[in-house]
Design a protein around this motif. Structure first.
Motif, short mmCIF file in Angstrom:
data_model
loop_
_atom_site.label_atom_id
_atom_site.label_comp_id
_atom_site.label_asym_id
_atom_site.label_seq_id
_atom_site.Cartn_x
_atom_site.Cartn_y
_atom_site.Cartn_z
N LYS A 196 32.10 26.75 62.67
CA LYS A 196 33.15 25.82 63.10
C LYS A 196 32.75 24.37 62.79
O LYS A 196 33.59 23.54 62.47
N ASN A 197 31.43 24.08 62.86
CA ASN A 197 30.94 22.72 62.61
C ASN A 197 30.75 22.41 61.13
O ASN A 197 30.26 21.35 60.79
N GLY A 198 31.09 23.36 60.26
CA GLY A 198 30.99 23.11 58.83
C GLY A 198 29.64 23.49 58.26
O GLY A 198 28.94 24.35 58.78
N ILE A 199 29.28 22.83 57.17
CA ILE A 199 28.03 23.15 56.47
C ILE A 199 26.93 22.18 56.86
O ILE A 199 27.19 21.00 57.13
N ILE A 255 36.17 39.63 54.34
CA ILE A 255 36.58 38.41 55.03
C ILE A 255 35.54 38.10 56.09
O ILE A 255 35.09 39.00 56.81
N VAL A 256 35.15 36.84 56.19
CA VAL A 256 34.13 36.41 57.14
C VAL A 256 34.61 35.18 57.91
O VAL A 256 35.68 34.64 57.65
N GLU A 261 38.57 31.97 59.03
CA GLU A 261 38.53 30.57 59.43
C GLU A 261 37.18 30.29 60.07
O GLU A 261 36.60 31.17 60.72
N PRO A 262 36.66 29.10 59.90
CA PRO A 262 35.34 28.76 60.43
C PRO A 262 35.35 28.67 61.96
O PRO A 262 36.01 27.79 62.51
N LEU A 263 34.64 29.58 62.62
CA LEU A 263 34.61 29.59 64.08
C LEU A 263 33.22 29.91 64.67
O LEU A 263 33.06 29.88 65.88
N SER A 264 32.24 30.21 63.83
CA SER A 264 30.94 30.63 64.33
C SER A 264 30.08 29.44 64.77
O SER A 264 30.46 28.28 64.60
N HIS A 265 28.90 29.77 65.30
CA HIS A 265 27.92 28.75 65.68
C HIS A 265 26.89 28.53 64.58
O HIS A 265 25.81 28.03 64.83
N GLY A 266 27.21 28.94 63.35
CA GLY A 266 26.32 28.76 62.20
C GLY A 266 26.13 30.02 61.39
O GLY A 266 25.86 29.96 60.19
N CYS A 267 26.27 31.17 62.04
CA CYS A 267 26.10 32.45 61.34
C CYS A 267 27.33 32.79 60.51
O CYS A 267 28.35 32.10 60.56
N VAL A 268 27.21 33.88 59.77
CA VAL A 268 28.33 34.45 59.02
C VAL A 268 28.77 35.68 59.80
O VAL A 268 28.03 36.67 59.88
N ARG A 269 29.94 35.61 60.40
CA ARG A 269 30.47 36.70 61.21
C ARG A 269 31.33 37.63 60.34
O ARG A 269 32.07 37.17 59.48
N MET A 270 31.24 38.93 60.67
CA MET A 270 32.03 39.94 59.96
C MET A 270 32.64 40.90 60.96
O MET A 270 32.16 41.04 62.09
N GLN A 281 36.04 31.68 52.81
CA GLN A 281 35.69 32.53 53.95
C GLN A 281 35.63 34.00 53.51
O GLN A 281 36.18 34.90 54.14
N ILE A 282 34.91 34.20 52.39
CA ILE A 282 34.75 35.52 51.78
C ILE A 282 33.28 35.75 51.49
O ILE A 282 32.59 34.86 51.00
#
Length: 173
Positions: free
Chosen positions: A41-44, A36-37, A142-151, A21-22
């Motif tokens: 949430k649904n993975g790859i 840190i990003v 931690e993975p929480l987005s809807h697909g994007c990379v959040r910062m 998550q970097i």
């Protein structure tokens, strides 16, 4: 103009590590910094509607939000005129907040993250996958987005100034 930008900044590239998550910034082989990003949430995955973060080689296709105030709210890549704060977040808890700046990604690998494959659309650009700001009270690392990379908003402003359209982005496990 874009070709000149690419030539002058060609050695800057980004690597997003899903497992760590970097997001790392490199110039040539030299590591410059880490952010840190939060990825999906649904993975790859790359299929349209999956809400997953796509792997592989990408480029920054568009930079959106230059000179907008921190916490500016975007819907459909257009600023709404709203400035995010906790009250706005409470008023619209269902919204997927895209704030401050947007780096819109395009895949470079046909049938992996560009175009379609036997399962359907896998195109990062048409899936509207971005690197973007998110509310500063949202969890990171931690993975929480809807697909994007959040910062974090300060981080996306910093990164936005470091990159040009055409900057290479590798998203890996």
């Amino acid at each position: 103009m874009l070709e000149n930008q690419l030539n002058s900044e060609a050695s800057i590239h980004l690597v997003v590590s899903i497992s760590r998550q970097i997001l790392s910034v490199y110039k040539g082989d030299t590591h410059l910094k880490d952010y840190i990003v939060s990825t999906a949430k649904n993975g790859i995955g790359s299929l349209e509607g999956s809400h997953c973060t796509p792997l592989g080689r990408h480029v920054i296709a568009a930079k959106i939000g230059h000179n907008m105030p921190m916490n500016s709210v975007f819907v459909g890549r257009v600023p709404t005129g709203e400035i995010y704060d906790s009250e706005l977040g409470k008023a619209f808890p269902e919204r997927d907040w895209i704030l401050t700046r947007i780096l819109w990604l395009a895949g470079c690998e046909p049938t992996i993250n560009q175009g379609s494959n036997e399962f359907g659309c896998c195109d990062t650009f048409s899936r509207f996958i971005y690197i973007h700001g998110t509310p500063d009270d949202e969890s990171m690392a931690e993975p929480l987005s809807h697909g994007c990379v959040r910062m974090r908003n300060g981080d996306i402003i910093d990164l936005f100034e470091e990159v040009v359209e055409g900057t290479k982005v590798l998203i890996e496990i």
